[in-house]
Design an enzyme around this catalytic site. Sequence first.
Site, short mmCIF file in Angstrom:
data_model
loop_
_atom_site.label_atom_id
_atom_site.label_comp_id
_atom_site.label_asym_id
_atom_site.label_seq_id
_atom_site.Cartn_x
_atom_site.Cartn_y
_atom_site.Cartn_z
N ASP A 52 -20.47 47.19 -67.50
CA ASP A 52 -21.74 46.82 -66.88
C ASP A 52 -21.70 45.32 -66.57
OD1 ASP A 52 -24.25 47.04 -65.81
OD2 ASP A 52 -25.29 47.37 -67.70
N ASP A 108 -26.29 39.14 -68.78
CA ASP A 108 -27.56 39.73 -68.38
C ASP A 108 -28.73 39.16 -69.18
OD1 ASP A 108 -26.16 41.31 -66.66
OD2 ASP A 108 -26.90 43.22 -67.44
N ARG A 134 -23.91 40.80 -57.90
CA ARG A 134 -24.68 40.18 -58.99
C ARG A 134 -24.02 38.90 -59.50
NH1 ARG A 134 -26.90 45.28 -62.69
NH2 ARG A 134 -27.64 46.55 -60.93
#
Length: 523
Positions: A191, A195, A244
């Site tokens: 992932d 984050d 991202r």
Amino acid sequence: MRRPVALRLHAALATMAVAAATGAVLSLPEAASAATAGATGYATQNGGTTGGAGGQTVRATTGTAIHAALCGRASSSTPITIEVEGTIDHGNTSKVSGESCSTADGVIELKQISNVTIVGVGSGAVFDQVGIHIRESSNIIIQNVTVRNVKKSGSPTSNGGDAIGMESNVRNVWVDHVSLEASGGESEGFDGLFDMKDNTQYVTLSYSTLRNSGRGGLIGSSESDLSNGYVTFHHNLYENIDSRAPLLRGGIAHMYNNHYVSLNESGINSRAGARAKVDNNYFEDSKDVLGTFYTDAAGYWQVSGNVFDNVTWSARSGDNNPAGPDPQSNTTVGIPYSYRLDAASCVPAVVSQTAGANKGLRVSDGNCSPQTPTPTPSASTSQPSTPTPDPTTSTPAPTQPGGTNLSIGAGADGSSKADGTSYGNVRDGDMSTYWSPAGSTGSVSVKWGSATTVSKINIREAAGATGRIGSWRVVNADTGAVLTSGSGAGVITFPSTSLRKITFEITSSNGTPRVAEFETYAG
């Protein structure tokens, strides 16, 4: 231009050295500690980010030992610095229980705690398939570590697949000189690398590398998670990332002096009202490096001084709104802290010399010139200090101290010694003999059979080896307290201290150091 993410790191990861994991937690390691400088960016706001400054320093070589150090504190807010060396993996990362912690198996869990520094030292710290999870916590520093191949699916899994993940009312986190790496994207079980979710604010990511991942990181987990923000990204390398870099949902972010290479699908994705200040970055061999992507909820940006080198831009349509081919500002963003911008043209060179773990914590001076920071001394620990010069920091004096050299006839030991050298050579009064560590850093100590008062030392380098000593710490080896710190050889003064053993610890160098004499004086 697009290159597959999955295969780039396998060979390199297979060759990385793995240190033995003993599980021990020790006071004051003899392995070289990382020299630290102060937080930057938004981590300096909201009261600042100091981590474990002023608290105990311990060493950990396993994940379980990291948890044990957290759980062994008097309270969940008692300051602590955990110096990590070796490989942290699922086999040595277990839950530890205690009133000052809330830990879990298979992840480094920093939950409901504050005032903690985790810093890689010695031969390096690698978190292999084990993520670092920060939840309901504040004032956290993570520095000089590698986190690699953390998975959310497959086996083993850790931290939802995030290398470093923050969520649920997190405040003031500084992540510095880290290497975050994956070996693929979501289809391979990975992932995000970095984050922030559910009310995470005042975060800085600096001098770090993010590589070989489908997702670099995000601020906000959904279009309704808009409580995150005040995040700074500077002097980082994003390389071979699909998207991202980062994804912003709401909030404010400041990106300056980063090097972006091979952003394969999209880069800085500002959406849902987010505002990004994008200064003096270097974008290279990439696609759609800035804009609002995969949504009709627009975000905004202020741009200046960036270089776009072989960047391609797709056409605007529907939920695909790149800022290029000629990016223009569509908002203004006020920045509350001071910072110095390197010219974008030199960013690739500066970042290559400074970003990532095991780079000696080198930083830029704002003039395209990497520097090794001089840490500020602390009364009891080797903690991060402010980036501005501190008047209490010792600097070598130019004159030879007077009085009796207390090292003559004393004992000596150290962390390691190169072939043909001896610890005893530093207290024999002979400039033709010397001690060298087995590598580029290490420590040497002078010791006595009874308490001896010392307030000054003189570190004298052997002929032909002057200027090799970089940053250092002087440590009261009886208590683990750092008496002072600085850089370069010469005369070093500190408050008069009664002790039985004093350690000179070299934390960075410009070659293999050669210490001919470690002289000690009462005054």
